[in-house]
Design a protein around this motif. Structure first.
Motif, PDB file in Angstrom:
ATOM      1  N   LEU A  16      45.454  35.937  54.398  1.00 21.63           N
ATOM      2  CA  LEU A  16      45.396  34.554  53.932  1.00 21.63           C
ATOM      3  C   LEU A  16      46.631  33.774  54.394  1.00 21.63           C
ATOM      4  N   ARG A  17      47.783  34.434  54.398  1.00 24.67           N
ATOM      5  CA  ARG A  17      49.000  33.782  54.873  1.00 24.67           C
ATOM      6  C   ARG A  17      48.885  33.424  56.360  1.00 24.67           C
ATOM      7  N   ASN A  18      48.335  34.348  57.144  1.00 27.23           N
ATOM      8  CA  ASN A  18      48.164  34.079  58.577  1.00 27.23           C
ATOM      9  C   ASN A  18      47.182  32.936  58.826  1.00 27.23           C
ATOM     10  N   ARG A  20      46.768  30.429  56.819  1.00 29.68           N
ATOM     11  CA  ARG A  20      47.535  29.212  56.530  1.00 29.68           C
ATOM     12  C   ARG A  20      48.454  28.845  57.694  1.00 29.68           C
ATOM     13  N   LYS A  21      49.163  29.856  58.221  1.00 27.41           N
ATOM     14  CA  LYS A  21      50.097  29.588  59.319  1.00 27.41           C
ATOM     15  C   LYS A  21      49.358  29.130  60.574  1.00 27.41           C
ATOM     16  N   ASP A  22      48.203  29.734  60.844  1.00 24.02           N
ATOM     17  CA  ASP A  22      47.425  29.321  62.016  1.00 24.02           C
ATOM     18  C   ASP A  22      46.973  27.874  61.895  1.00 24.02           C
ATOM     19  N   ALA A  23      46.839  27.407  60.648  1.00 23.69           N
ATOM     20  CA  ALA A  23      46.451  26.010  60.429  1.00 23.69           C
ATOM     21  C   ALA A  23      47.654  25.069  60.502  1.00 23.69           C
ATOM     22  N   GLY A  24      48.856  25.643  60.691  1.00 24.14           N
ATOM     23  CA  GLY A  24      50.066  24.839  60.827  1.00 24.14           C
ATOM     24  C   GLY A  24      50.561  24.247  59.526  1.00 24.14           C
ATOM     25  N   MET A  25      50.296  24.925  58.405  1.00 29.15           N
ATOM     26  CA  MET A  25      50.697  24.398  57.108  1.00 29.15           C
ATOM     27  C   MET A  25      51.759  25.262  56.448  1.00 29.15           C
ATOM     28  N   HIS A  26      52.653  24.590  55.689  1.00 29.72           N
ATOM     29  CA  HIS A  26      53.584  25.301  54.823  1.00 29.72           C
ATOM     30  C   HIS A  26      52.873  25.610  53.506  1.00 29.72           C
ATOM     31  N   ALA A  27      53.420  26.546  52.764  1.00 29.19           N
ATOM     32  CA  ALA A  27      52.818  26.924  51.488  1.00 29.19           C
ATOM     33  C   ALA A  27      52.719  25.733  50.546  1.00 29.19           C
ATOM     34  N   ALA A  39      54.060  28.341  43.905  1.00 27.38           N
ATOM     35  CA  ALA A  39      54.310  29.736  43.548  1.00 27.38           C
ATOM     36  C   ALA A  39      53.018  30.540  43.532  1.00 27.38           C
ATOM     37  N   LYS A  40      51.906  29.891  43.201  1.00 29.70           N
ATOM     38  CA  LYS A  40      50.623  30.603  43.191  1.00 29.70           C
ATOM     39  C   LYS A  40      50.240  31.027  44.605  1.00 29.70           C
ATOM     40  N   VAL A  41      50.431  30.121  45.560  1.00 29.66           N
ATOM     41  CA  VAL A  41      50.135  30.458  46.956  1.00 29.66           C
ATOM     42  C   VAL A  41      50.999  31.632  47.407  1.00 29.66           C
ATOM     43  N   THR A  42      52.269  31.593  47.053  1.00 30.11           N
ATOM     44  CA  THR A  42      53.179  32.672  47.441  1.00 30.11           C
ATOM     45  C   THR A  42      52.768  33.995  46.819  1.00 30.11           C
ATOM     46  N   ARG A  43      52.407  33.988  45.531  1.00 28.69           N
ATOM     47  CA  ARG A  43      52.009  35.232  44.863  1.00 28.69           C
ATOM     48  C   ARG A  43      50.754  35.826  45.493  1.00 28.69           C
ATOM     49  N   ILE A  44      49.818  34.969  45.839  1.00 27.43           N
ATOM     50  CA  ILE A  44      48.583  35.449  46.482  1.00 27.43           C
ATOM     51  C   ILE A  44      48.897  36.065  47.836  1.00 27.43           C
ATOM     52  N   GLU A  45      49.750  35.397  48.618  1.00 24.61           N
ATOM     53  CA  GLU A  45      50.075  35.890  49.952  1.00 24.61           C
ATOM     54  C   GLU A  45      50.882  37.182  49.914  1.00 24.61           C
ATOM     55  N   LEU A  46      51.596  37.406  48.846  1.00 28.31           N
ATOM     56  CA  LEU A  46      52.377  38.643  48.705  1.00 28.31           C
ATOM     57  C   LEU A  46      51.567  39.758  48.046  1.00 28.31           C
ATOM     58  N   GLY A  47      50.338  39.472  47.671  1.00 23.77           N
ATOM     59  CA  GLY A  47      49.519  40.479  47.015  1.00 23.77           C
ATOM     60  C   GLY A  47      49.911  40.719  45.575  1.00 23.77           C
ATOM     61  N   GLN A  48      50.629  39.766  44.988  1.00 30.61           N
ATOM     62  CA  GLN A  48      51.079  39.902  43.600  1.00 30.61           C
ATOM     63  C   GLN A  48      50.107  39.265  42.615  1.00 30.61           C
ATOM     64  N   SER A  49      49.175  38.484  43.135  1.00 28.56           N
ATOM     65  CA  SER A  49      48.199  37.815  42.287  1.00 28.56           C
ATOM     66  C   SER A  49      46.849  37.821  42.996  1.00 28.56           C
ATOM     67  N   ASN A  50      45.785  37.908  42.213  1.00 27.43           N
ATOM     68  CA  ASN A  50      44.449  37.913  42.794  1.00 27.43           C
ATOM     69  C   ASN A  50      43.956  36.490  43.022  1.00 27.43           C
ATOM     70  N   ALA A  51      43.435  36.237  44.201  1.00 20.15           N
ATOM     71  CA  ALA A  51      42.814  34.943  44.478  1.00 20.15           C
ATOM     72  C   ALA A  51      41.387  34.974  43.951  1.00 20.15           C
ATOM     73  N   GLY A  64      40.583  24.832  57.599  1.00 21.31           N
ATOM     74  CA  GLY A  64      39.643  24.583  58.675  1.00 21.31           C
ATOM     75  C   GLY A  64      38.875  25.802  59.155  1.00 21.31           C
ATOM     76  N   VAL A  65      38.740  26.813  58.299  1.00 20.45           N
ATOM     77  CA  VAL A  65      38.003  28.024  58.695  1.00 20.45           C
ATOM     78  C   VAL A  65      36.915  28.332  57.661  1.00 20.45           C
ATOM     79  N   ALA A  66      36.147  27.318  57.302  1.00 18.17           N
ATOM     80  CA  ALA A  66      35.086  27.500  56.309  1.00 18.17           C
ATOM     81  C   ALA A  66      34.102  28.589  56.730  1.00 18.17           C
ATOM     82  N   ARG A  67      33.987  28.814  58.033  1.00 21.15           N
ATOM     83  CA  ARG A  67      33.052  29.822  58.529  1.00 21.15           C
ATOM     84  C   ARG A  67      33.429  31.228  58.042  1.00 21.15           C
TER      85      ARG A  67
END
Length: 285
Positions: A16-18, A20-27, A39-51, A64-67
């Motif tokens: 999920l972090r990749n 986001r980065k491929d879309a050129g966005m900061h957290a 902080a929620k985005v960070t926790r999800i990307e670190l595997g500390q919280s379930n999305a 931009g990756v709805a597919r």
């Protein structure tokens, strides 16, 4: 959580972090679009919280990756299935735990089972099942006033084996026959049923003799449902997987174990050998 499930959760966060980065966005930018705290985005990307599934949909659309939504949600569900803590699940009681599994057994056309320590649950007779439920209650500090109900719930699926509508392949280690989960009479009943099941046309009951030259070591028990779902039981939890690559390993292991087992008359002879070791009557010491 097991190391396997924990690693999968962290790997999903990295993906999920990749995205986001491929879309050129900061957290922080993504958090604004998702209307949540960074902080929620960070926790999800670190595997500390379930999305949640809604989080994943919004995440993919924002990047931009709805597919990828169906694939990402399927992965999220797979991770959720990988580990189920027994103690948490059993808070609802053993009758509930047994009854909720009936639908899976009913819809499964081919069940492959490997057991190294006990008789497979669907083949357990009344006294044996009660002994197993007692052991669960002791191990997990559960109430004992519902053991009879839990026993009936497990026995309610046994007709699936008897009526011949589904196909079963069982491989047991010989040592599983020595696990006396009940008194002598209960064990005689259990052995009688195993001998009967071994003759059914829809059942392959294999037993690996104790002195057999092995091509695979004994391991934890596992159940394969229609080659689509694997349940791997441990004392502290239950792993479930639908990943084709992992199921392939279990199928290979089953075939190797199957090749070491004996069937028919030799299997029934091993059952009778185990019966001969039972005390004359009364409780198992």
């Amino acid at each position: 959580m097991t190391e396997q499930a924990d690693a999968a959760k962290k790997a999903f966060g990295v993906r999920l972090r990749n995205i986001r980065k491929d879309a050129g966005m900061h957290a922080k930018q993504l958090a604004e679009m998702l209307q949540c705290h960074p902080a929620k985005v960070t926790r999800i990307e670190l595997g500390q919280s379930n999305a949640s599934e809604d989080d994943i949909r919004s995440w993919a659309i924002a990047c931009g990756v709805a597919r990828l939504i169906p694939e990402l949600i399927a992965t999220r569900r797979e991770i959720a299935l990988m580990w189920e803590e027994h103690r948490q699940a059993m808070r609802a009681g053993q009758p509930y735990i047994q009854a909720r599994g009936n639908s899976l057994y009913e819809k499964t056309k081919l069940l492959k089972v490997y057991e190294s320590g006990v008789i497979p649950g669907i083949l357990q007779t009344r006294g044996y099942v009660y002994g197993v439920m007692e052991a669960n209650a002791r191990l997990y500090s559960l109430p004992t006033d519902d053991l009879a109900e839990a026993t009936e719930a497990r026995l309610s699926r046994q007709h699936l084996v008897i009526n011949g509508s589904n196909t079963y392949a069982f491989v047991l280690e010989a040592g599983a026959l020595n696990a006396s989960m009940g008194n002598t009479e209960a064990m005689h009943e259990q052995f009688d049923f195993l001998a009967r099941v071994a003759r059914l046309p829809n059942v392959a009951l294999g037993i690996i003799p104790p002195a057999r030259r092995r091509i695979l070591y004994p391991g934890e028990c596992f159940y394969i449902f229609d080659d689509q779902l694997v349940r791997d039981d441990l004392w502290t939890g239950r792993i479930r997987t639908t990943r084709p690559d992992e199921i392939a390993i279990y199928l290979r292991a089953f075939e190797m174990l199957h090749s070491m087992a004996v069937y028919g008359s030799p299997a029934r002879a091993l059952i009778e050998e185990a019966r001969s070791r039972l005390p004359q009557s009364g409780a198992i010491p």
